[in-house]
Design a protein around this motif. Structure first.
Motif, PDB file in Angstrom:
ATOM      1  N   VAL A  52       0.853  -1.192   0.000  1.00  0.00           N
ATOM      2  CA  VAL A  52       0.000   0.000   0.000  1.00  0.00           C
ATOM      3  C   VAL A  52       0.889   1.242   0.000  1.00  0.00           C
ATOM      4  O   VAL A  52       1.891   1.295   0.719  1.00  0.00           O
ATOM      5  CB  VAL A  52      -0.902   0.010   1.256  1.00  0.00           C
ATOM      6  N   SER A  65      -7.025   3.608   3.566  1.00  0.00           N
ATOM      7  CA  SER A  65      -7.956   2.835   4.387  1.00  0.00           C
ATOM      8  C   SER A  65      -7.699   1.338   4.253  1.00  0.00           C
ATOM      9  O   SER A  65      -8.344   0.551   4.919  1.00  0.00           O
ATOM     10  CB  SER A  65      -9.396   3.159   3.989  1.00  0.00           C
ATOM     11  N   LYS A  67      -4.952  -2.054   4.241  1.00  0.00           N
ATOM     12  CA  LYS A  67      -3.708  -2.524   4.841  1.00  0.00           C
ATOM     13  C   LYS A  67      -3.258  -3.788   4.124  1.00  0.00           C
ATOM     14  O   LYS A  67      -4.057  -4.478   3.495  1.00  0.00           O
ATOM     15  CB  LYS A  67      -3.930  -2.831   6.321  1.00  0.00           C
ATOM     16  N   GLU A  68      -1.991  -4.094   4.206  1.00  0.00           N
ATOM     17  CA  GLU A  68      -1.449  -5.306   3.598  1.00  0.00           C
ATOM     18  C   GLU A  68      -2.126  -6.535   4.196  1.00  0.00           C
ATOM     19  O   GLU A  68      -2.408  -6.582   5.387  1.00  0.00           O
ATOM     20  CB  GLU A  68       0.060  -5.385   3.834  1.00  0.00           C
ATOM     21  N   GLU A  70      -5.173  -7.650   3.468  1.00  0.00           N
ATOM     22  CA  GLU A  70      -6.638  -7.610   3.391  1.00  0.00           C
ATOM     23  C   GLU A  70      -7.113  -8.133   2.033  1.00  0.00           C
ATOM     24  O   GLU A  70      -6.432  -7.982   1.024  1.00  0.00           O
ATOM     25  CB  GLU A  70      -7.151  -6.188   3.595  1.00  0.00           C
ATOM     26  N   GLU A  94      -6.668   3.607  -4.990  1.00  0.00           N
ATOM     27  CA  GLU A  94      -7.542   3.210  -3.876  1.00  0.00           C
ATOM     28  C   GLU A  94      -9.019   3.433  -4.214  1.00  0.00           C
ATOM     29  O   GLU A  94      -9.871   2.623  -3.868  1.00  0.00           O
ATOM     30  CB  GLU A  94      -7.170   3.964  -2.611  1.00  0.00           C
ATOM     31  N   LYS A 100     -13.930  -4.005   0.776  1.00  0.00           N
ATOM     32  CA  LYS A 100     -13.146  -4.992   1.519  1.00  0.00           C
ATOM     33  C   LYS A 100     -13.989  -6.240   1.733  1.00  0.00           C
ATOM     34  O   LYS A 100     -15.189  -6.162   1.907  1.00  0.00           O
ATOM     35  CB  LYS A 100     -12.754  -4.454   2.897  1.00  0.00           C
TER      36      LYS A 100
END
Length: 102
Positions: A52, A65, A67-68, A70, A94, A100
């Motif tokens: 990211v 928003s 993170k690695e 996810e 992004e 997510k």
């Protein structure tokens, strides 16, 4: 072999609000063990965040928003393809990522 490619991919640091993603591959076999031909396999709109960037630039840096590690929902098209060895990764902004997955 996959862990070596992920190590190489983790050396790539996306700029600004970009995210490096590895798409999840469709299963190659059915539940009963039959092989599915490549042309019949569908591409999944799911991926794993590998790296990211720091965030969008402006007056102040807006934090990311994601993170690695996810899992995310991806659009069917888009992203810039990056090949490392035999592995494929994609760079997305992004804002292009749909959501997510938990």
């Amino acid at each position: 072999m996959a862990s070596a490619a992920l190590k190489q991919a983790s050396r790539i640091i996306p700029l600004f609000d970009r995210v490096l993603i590895q798409r999840v591959k469709a299963p190659e076999r059915t539940a009963s063990g039959l092989f599915i031909p490549e042309k019949a396999q569908e591409t999944l709109n799911e991926g794993l965040v590998v790296a990211v960037g720091p965030g969008a630039a402006g007056k102040e840096v807006r934090p990311m928003s994601l993170k690695e590690g996810e899992r995310v929902l991806l659009p069917p098209y888009g992203g810039n393809q990056v090949k490392l060895g035999d592995q494929e990764f994609f760079l997305y902004k992004e804002e292009e990522i749909l959501g997510k997955l938990e």
